[in-house]
Design a protein around this motif. Structure first.
Motif, short mmCIF file in Angstrom:
data_model
loop_
_atom_site.label_atom_id
_atom_site.label_comp_id
_atom_site.label_asym_id
_atom_site.label_seq_id
_atom_site.Cartn_x
_atom_site.Cartn_y
_atom_site.Cartn_z
N ARG A 92 0.83 -1.21 0.00
CA ARG A 92 0.00 0.00 0.00
C ARG A 92 0.87 1.26 0.00
O ARG A 92 0.52 2.25 -0.66
CB ARG A 92 -0.94 0.00 1.20
N PHE A 93 1.96 1.25 0.73
CA PHE A 93 2.86 2.40 0.74
C PHE A 93 3.45 2.64 -0.66
O PHE A 93 3.80 3.76 -0.99
CB PHE A 93 3.98 2.20 1.76
N SER A 94 3.56 1.58 -1.45
CA SER A 94 4.14 1.70 -2.78
C SER A 94 3.08 1.96 -3.86
O SER A 94 3.41 1.98 -5.05
CB SER A 94 4.92 0.43 -3.12
N ALA A 95 1.82 2.14 -3.44
CA ALA A 95 0.71 2.51 -4.33
C ALA A 95 0.34 1.42 -5.32
O ALA A 95 -0.19 1.70 -6.39
CB ALA A 95 1.02 3.81 -5.07
N PHE A 96 0.62 0.16 -4.98
CA PHE A 96 0.12 -0.96 -5.77
C PHE A 96 -1.24 -1.39 -5.22
O PHE A 96 -1.52 -1.22 -4.04
CB PHE A 96 1.07 -2.16 -5.70
N ASP A 97 -2.06 -1.98 -6.09
CA ASP A 97 -3.32 -2.54 -5.65
C ASP A 97 -3.09 -3.97 -5.19
O ASP A 97 -2.11 -4.62 -5.61
CB ASP A 97 -4.34 -2.52 -6.79
N TYR A 98 -3.98 -4.49 -4.35
CA TYR A 98 -3.83 -5.87 -3.88
C TYR A 98 -5.19 -6.44 -3.53
O TYR A 98 -6.16 -5.72 -3.31
CB TYR A 98 -2.92 -5.93 -2.64
N LEU A 99 -5.25 -7.77 -3.52
CA LEU A 99 -6.44 -8.49 -3.09
C LEU A 99 -6.02 -9.54 -2.08
O LEU A 99 -5.04 -10.26 -2.28
CB LEU A 99 -7.11 -9.18 -4.29
N LEU A 100 -6.78 -9.62 -0.99
CA LEU A 100 -6.49 -10.60 0.05
C LEU A 100 -7.14 -11.93 -0.27
O LEU A 100 -8.30 -11.99 -0.70
CB LEU A 100 -7.02 -10.10 1.40
N LYS A 101 -6.40 -13.00 -0.08
CA LYS A 101 -6.96 -14.34 -0.23
C LYS A 101 -7.63 -14.76 1.09
O LYS A 101 -7.07 -14.49 2.15
CB LYS A 101 -5.86 -15.35 -0.58
N PRO A 102 -8.76 -15.44 1.05
CA PRO A 102 -9.58 -15.72 -0.13
C PRO A 102 -10.20 -14.44 -0.68
O PRO A 102 -10.66 -13.59 0.09
CB PRO A 102 -10.62 -16.71 0.38
N ASN A 110 -14.14 -3.99 -7.55
CA ASN A 110 -13.62 -2.64 -7.28
C ASN A 110 -12.20 -2.47 -7.82
O ASN A 110 -11.85 -1.40 -8.34
CB ASN A 110 -13.64 -2.38 -5.78
N ALA A 111 -11.37 -3.50 -7.68
CA ALA A 111 -9.99 -3.42 -8.14
C ALA A 111 -9.94 -3.25 -9.66
O ALA A 111 -9.14 -2.45 -10.17
CB ALA A 111 -9.22 -4.68 -7.72
N VAL A 112 -10.78 -3.96 -10.37
CA VAL A 112 -10.80 -3.83 -11.84
C VAL A 112 -11.34 -2.47 -12.25
O VAL A 112 -10.83 -1.84 -13.19
CB VAL A 112 -11.64 -4.96 -12.47
#
Length: 246
Positions: A92-102, A110-112
């Motif tokens: 998050r500090f690096s401004a990338f998006d992420y999704l938590l498993k599961p 929302n990510a798309v």
């Protein structure tokens, strides 16, 4: 129609994500899965995805290794990872998006959707990747550098280098110890969530302040910072701020 590539060594996880994309994200017309990180570079070059769903922990190469092997990355990266607070903060500090498993279906949608608003940031990815690797190697989260995308490029700051943040509509202005100001299109709420664990106080709907930069509270209830700036404290926040400052 968008093209999505899933790189994940877990067969079940990749199959579930593929099915979720096909069911919930009609904007994506093609989905390809790669379960071997050793084949990732070739697969990316041949398939040319718009969005890459990239697992971090994999045999042979981790997700960062995969990106490091790509000289040109004209695609949006969304990391997929099991919960690990340190890793997620670095992402998050690096401004990338992420999704938590599961992965949750609404989080995926929302990510798309955010992809359409971030295509202009693709040029920043090489610097973001360097930053996330540095963040992951840091001994202390206080040494994480925060990526701040601005019109002229992307800037990276230690929390200690940020004096305060001010909301300007849906934008946020950063005031730094470098005597420079930077305007980013992200809202103040996002930075409040990131910076509160690092000693930042939300004094007002428009102000987020580094407590180490506070000099005193004046008779009118304003916070006076070390640079002489007077920052407003809302009535409902005043007692809480005074208590936090001791």
């Amino acid at each position: 129609m968008l093209k999505a590539l899933i790189i994940d060594d877990e067969l079940k996880a990749s199959d579930v994500l593929r099915l979720m994309l096909e069911r919930y994200v009609p904007e994506i017309g093609q989905v390809l899965v790669c379960n071997d990180a050793r084949e990732a570079t070739t697969t990316i070059q041949q398939f040319r995805p718009d969005i890459l769903f990239l697992d971090i922990r994999m045999p042979y190469f981790n997700g960062f290794d995969v990106l490091s092997r790509m000289q040109h990355r004209p695609f949006q990266v969304i990391f997929t990872t099991a919960y690990n607070e340190y890793t997620i903060q670095a992402i998050r500090f690096s401004a990338f998006d992420y999704l938590l498993k599961p992965i949750d279906a609404q989080d995926l949608v929302n990510a798309v959707q955010r992809y359409t608003h971030r295509q202009g940031e693709l040029a920043y990815q090489p610097e973001q990747l360097k930053n996330i690797i540095k963040n992951m190697q840091a001994d202390d989260p206080g040494q994480f550098r925060l990526a701040v995308p601005a019109r002229e490029g992307i800037h990276f700051f230690l929390p200690s280098e940020i004096i305060r943040c001010e909301a300007l509509g849906g934008y946020t202005k950063f005031f730094t110890t470098l005597n420079k100001q930077y305007l980013t299109s992200k809202n103040l709420g996002e930075y409040e969530e990131l910076l509160t664990p690092y000693g930042f106080l939300r004094t007002h709907k428009s102000h987020l302040v580094n407590r180490t930069q506070i000099s005193f509270i004046d008779h009118e209830g304003f916070l006076v910072l070390k640079d002489g700036t007077a920052v407003e404290v809302s009535r409902r926040k005043k007692a809480e701020i005074i208590q936090q400052l001791g």
